[in-house]
Design a protein around this motif. Structure first.
Motif, PDB file in Angstrom:
ATOM      1  N   GLN A 143     -33.163  -1.202   5.264  1.00 17.74           N
ATOM      2  CA  GLN A 143     -32.828  -0.141   4.307  1.00 17.74           C
ATOM      3  C   GLN A 143     -32.532   1.187   4.994  1.00 17.74           C
ATOM      4  OE1 GLN A 143     -36.199  -1.525   3.641  1.00 17.74           O
ATOM      5  NE2 GLN A 143     -35.996  -2.523   1.669  1.00 17.74           N
ATOM      6  N   LEU A 144     -33.219   1.476   6.096  1.00 17.16           N
ATOM      7  CA  LEU A 144     -33.029   2.735   6.809  1.00 17.16           C
ATOM      8  C   LEU A 144     -32.002   2.633   7.933  1.00 17.16           C
ATOM      9  CD1 LEU A 144     -36.745   3.864   7.216  1.00 17.16           C
ATOM     10  CD2 LEU A 144     -35.056   4.766   5.627  1.00 17.16           C
ATOM     11  N   ALA A 145     -31.766   1.424   8.406  1.00 17.92           N
ATOM     12  CA  ALA A 145     -30.940   1.226   9.594  1.00 17.92           C
ATOM     13  C   ALA A 145     -29.523   1.779   9.434  1.00 17.92           C
ATOM     14  CB  ALA A 145     -30.884  -0.253   9.957  1.00 17.92           C
ATOM     15  N   ARG A 146     -28.915   1.624   8.263  1.00 15.18           N
ATOM     16  CA  ARG A 146     -27.540   2.113   8.066  1.00 15.18           C
ATOM     17  C   ARG A 146     -27.458   3.622   8.254  1.00 15.18           C
ATOM     18  NH1 ARG A 146     -22.771   0.447   4.957  1.00 15.18           N
ATOM     19  NH2 ARG A 146     -23.887  -1.490   4.648  1.00 15.18           N
ATOM     20  N   ASP A 147     -28.385   4.375   7.647  1.00 13.77           N
ATOM     21  CA  ASP A 147     -28.379   5.846   7.782  1.00 13.77           C
ATOM     22  C   ASP A 147     -28.583   6.274   9.233  1.00 13.77           C
ATOM     23  OD1 ASP A 147     -27.974   6.274   5.097  1.00 13.77           O
ATOM     24  OD2 ASP A 147     -30.074   6.681   4.645  1.00 13.77           O
ATOM     25  N   ILE A 148     -29.522   5.642   9.897  1.00  8.91           N
ATOM     26  CA  ILE A 148     -29.821   6.011  11.275  1.00  8.91           C
ATOM     27  C   ILE A 148     -28.682   5.612  12.198  1.00  8.91           C
ATOM     28  CG2 ILE A 148     -31.422   5.637  13.187  1.00  8.91           C
ATOM     29  CD1 ILE A 148     -33.599   5.324  10.934  1.00  8.91           C
ATOM     30  N   SER A 149     -28.093   4.439  11.961  1.00 10.45           N
ATOM     31  CA  SER A 149     -26.945   3.989  12.751  1.00 10.45           C
ATOM     32  C   SER A 149     -25.780   4.968  12.612  1.00 10.45           C
ATOM     33  CB  SER A 149     -26.524   2.588  12.294  1.00 10.45           C
ATOM     34  OG  SER A 149     -25.405   2.147  13.008  1.00 10.45           O
ATOM     35  N   ASN A 150     -25.529   5.407  11.382  1.00 12.83           N
ATOM     36  CA  ASN A 150     -24.455   6.384  11.146  1.00 12.83           C
ATOM     37  C   ASN A 150     -24.746   7.716  11.822  1.00 12.83           C
ATOM     38  OD1 ASN A 150     -22.980   4.543   9.640  1.00 12.83           O
ATOM     39  ND2 ASN A 150     -23.777   5.269   7.688  1.00 12.83           N
ATOM     40  N   ALA A 151     -26.001   8.139  11.811  1.00 15.01           N
ATOM     41  CA  ALA A 151     -26.380   9.397  12.469  1.00 15.01           C
ATOM     42  C   ALA A 151     -26.159   9.304  13.972  1.00 15.01           C
ATOM     43  CB  ALA A 151     -27.835   9.740  12.162  1.00 15.01           C
ATOM     44  N   ILE A 152     -26.555   8.177  14.569  1.00 17.42           N
ATOM     45  CA  ILE A 152     -26.364   7.985  16.008  1.00 17.42           C
ATOM     46  C   ILE A 152     -24.878   7.965  16.341  1.00 17.42           C
ATOM     47  CG2 ILE A 152     -26.636   6.315  17.896  1.00 17.42           C
ATOM     48  CD1 ILE A 152     -29.344   5.539  16.590  1.00 17.42           C
ATOM     49  N   SER A 153     -24.093   7.242  15.528  1.00 20.22           N
ATOM     50  CA  SER A 153     -22.644   7.139  15.768  1.00 20.22           C
ATOM     51  C   SER A 153     -21.935   8.479  15.643  1.00 20.22           C
ATOM     52  CB  SER A 153     -22.019   6.147  14.794  1.00 20.22           C
ATOM     53  OG  SER A 153     -22.512   4.861  15.026  1.00 20.22           O
ATOM     54  N   SER A 154     -22.433   9.336  14.753  1.00 23.34           N
ATOM     55  CA  SER A 154     -21.778  10.637  14.541  1.00 23.34           C
ATOM     56  C   SER A 154     -22.241  11.695  15.544  1.00 23.34           C
ATOM     57  CB  SER A 154     -22.005  11.120  13.113  1.00 23.34           C
ATOM     58  OG  SER A 154     -23.358  11.435  12.906  1.00 23.34           O
ATOM     59  N   GLY A 155     -23.120  11.314  16.464  1.00 26.19           N
ATOM     60  CA  GLY A 155     -23.529  12.241  17.509  1.00 26.19           C
ATOM     61  C   GLY A 155     -24.697  13.136  17.151  1.00 26.19           C
ATOM     62  N   LYS A 156     -25.368  12.865  16.033  1.00 25.34           N
ATOM     63  CA  LYS A 156     -26.532  13.671  15.670  1.00 25.34           C
ATOM     64  C   LYS A 156     -27.696  13.328  16.591  1.00 25.34           C
ATOM     65  CE  LYS A 156     -25.306  14.403  10.898  1.00 25.34           C
ATOM     66  NZ  LYS A 156     -25.679  14.195   9.499  1.00 25.34           N
ATOM     67  N   LYS A 157     -28.562  14.307  16.801  1.00 30.52           N
ATOM     68  CA  LYS A 157     -29.734  14.093  17.643  1.00 30.52           C
ATOM     69  C   LYS A 157     -30.780  13.325  16.826  1.00 30.52           C
ATOM     70  CE  LYS A 157     -33.144  16.326  20.521  1.00 30.52           C
ATOM     71  NZ  LYS A 157     -33.652  17.556  21.082  1.00 30.52           N
ATOM     72  N   VAL A 158     -31.171  12.164  17.326  1.00 33.52           N
ATOM     73  CA  VAL A 158     -32.157  11.325  16.647  1.00 33.52           C
ATOM     74  C   VAL A 158     -33.315  11.091  17.611  1.00 33.52           C
ATOM     75  CG1 VAL A 158     -32.577   9.112  15.524  1.00 33.52           C
ATOM     76  CG2 VAL A 158     -30.345  10.207  15.290  1.00 33.52           C
ATOM     77  N   ILE A 169     -44.118   5.137  12.689  1.00 36.76           N
ATOM     78  CA  ILE A 169     -43.312   6.064  13.480  1.00 36.76           C
ATOM     79  C   ILE A 169     -42.741   7.185  12.636  1.00 36.76           C
ATOM     80  CG2 ILE A 169     -42.702   4.373  15.258  1.00 36.76           C
ATOM     81  CD1 ILE A 169     -40.010   3.989  13.806  1.00 36.76           C
ATOM     82  N   GLU A 170     -42.324   8.231  13.333  1.00 44.70           N
ATOM     83  CA  GLU A 170     -41.620   9.356  12.705  1.00 44.70           C
ATOM     84  C   GLU A 170     -40.263   9.483  13.375  1.00 44.70           C
ATOM     85  OE1 GLU A 170     -43.221  13.526  11.653  1.00 44.70           O
ATOM     86  OE2 GLU A 170     -42.287  13.712  13.626  1.00 44.70           O
ATOM     87  N   ILE A 171     -39.215   9.474  12.561  1.00 44.78           N
ATOM     88  CA  ILE A 171     -37.849   9.619  13.045  1.00 44.78           C
ATOM     89  C   ILE A 171     -37.329  10.965  12.567  1.00 44.78           C
ATOM     90  CG2 ILE A 171     -35.505   8.681  12.975  1.00 44.78           C
ATOM     91  CD1 ILE A 171     -36.895   5.968  12.173  1.00 44.78           C
ATOM     92  N   ARG A 172     -36.761  11.726  13.469  1.00 43.32           N
ATOM     93  CA  ARG A 172     -36.162  13.022  13.104  1.00 43.32           C
ATOM     94  C   ARG A 172     -34.672  12.976  13.398  1.00 43.32           C
ATOM     95  NH1 ARG A 172     -39.985  17.518  12.657  1.00 43.32           N
ATOM     96  NH2 ARG A 172     -38.284  18.865  13.236  1.00 43.32           N
ATOM     97  N   ILE A 173     -33.895  13.303  12.375  1.00 39.42           N
ATOM     98  CA  ILE A 173     -32.444  13.339  12.501  1.00 39.42           C
ATOM     99  C   ILE A 173     -32.017  14.798  12.402  1.00 39.42           C
ATOM    100  CG2 ILE A 173     -30.241  12.579  11.556  1.00 39.42           C
ATOM    101  CD1 ILE A 173     -31.766  10.180  10.346  1.00 39.42           C
ATOM    102  N   GLY A 174     -31.499  15.318  13.499  1.00 36.16           N
ATOM    103  CA  GLY A 174     -31.079  16.718  13.550  1.00 36.16           C
ATOM    104  C   GLY A 174     -29.573  16.853  13.448  1.00 36.16           C
ATOM    105  N   SER A 175     -29.093  18.044  13.703  1.00 33.77           N
ATOM    106  CA  SER A 175     -27.647  18.293  13.693  1.00 33.77           C
ATOM    107  C   SER A 175     -27.070  17.940  15.053  1.00 33.77           C
ATOM    108  CB  SER A 175     -27.368  19.742  13.322  1.00 33.77           C
ATOM    109  OG  SER A 175     -28.015  20.595  14.239  1.00 33.77           O
ATOM    110  N   LYS A 176     -25.766  18.005  15.132  1.00 37.29           N
ATOM    111  CA  LYS A 176     -25.070  17.640  16.387  1.00 37.29           C
ATOM    112  C   LYS A 176     -25.396  18.606  17.499  1.00 37.29           C
ATOM    113  CE  LYS A 176     -21.286  15.362  14.165  1.00 37.29           C
ATOM    114  NZ  LYS A 176     -19.885  15.248  13.990  1.00 37.29           N
TER     115      LYS A 176
END
Length: 135
Positions: free
Chosen positions: A91-106, A128-135
């Motif tokens: 359920q979370l993998a798609r959002d995180i995969s897209n964030a990684i692909s778009s160059g966001k800091k994860v 775990i705690e995952i943080r998705i930041g800006s590029k």
């Protein structure tokens, strides 16, 4: 203006002004979740439960895109040494995969290690705690 009863009503004409749009919040998005698949062995034969036994609370982890048949957005959760603990839920993998692909800091770190006790549940788990930041 007059109403149906003949009394004078106040005009409802109002001046509309556009409010300036608020800038998007640049605060990182935080997700708290658990690692799934921790009871399986890795493809190289290493036991994920044994790897979890050597992990520590607060330890930084690495998230790696790991697409597999049927799971195109799979994200593996690994120690910095490369040893895999498991995966992020589908359920979370798609959002995180897209964030990684778009160059966001994860970033990812261990919040808590569960189980593995002598008297409690013997199967170990990892929150775990995952943080998705800006590029």
């Amino acid at each position: 203006m007059f109403s149906l009863l003949g009394k004078k009503r106040k005009s409802r004409a109002t001046k509309t002004t556009k409010k300036p749009r608020a800038k998007k919040d640049k605060q990182p998005r935080t997700i708290k979740t658990k690692v799934v698949g921790v009871t399986f062995e890795n493809s190289d034969g290493t036991n994920r439960q044994s790897i979890l036994a050597r992990c520590r609370k607060g330890e930084q982890l690495v998230l790696k895109r790991s697409p597999e048949s049927g799971y195109p957005h799979a994200i593996a959760v690994c120690k910095k040494s490369g040893k895999q603990l498991g995966y992020i839920s589908d359920q979370l993998a798609r959002d995180i995969s897209n964030a990684i692909s778009s160059g966001k800091k994860v970033t990812c770190k261990i919040l808590d290690l569960t189980g593995g006790g002598l008297f409690g549940k013997k199967t170990r788990g990892c929150n775990i705690e995952i943080r998705i930041g800006s590029k």
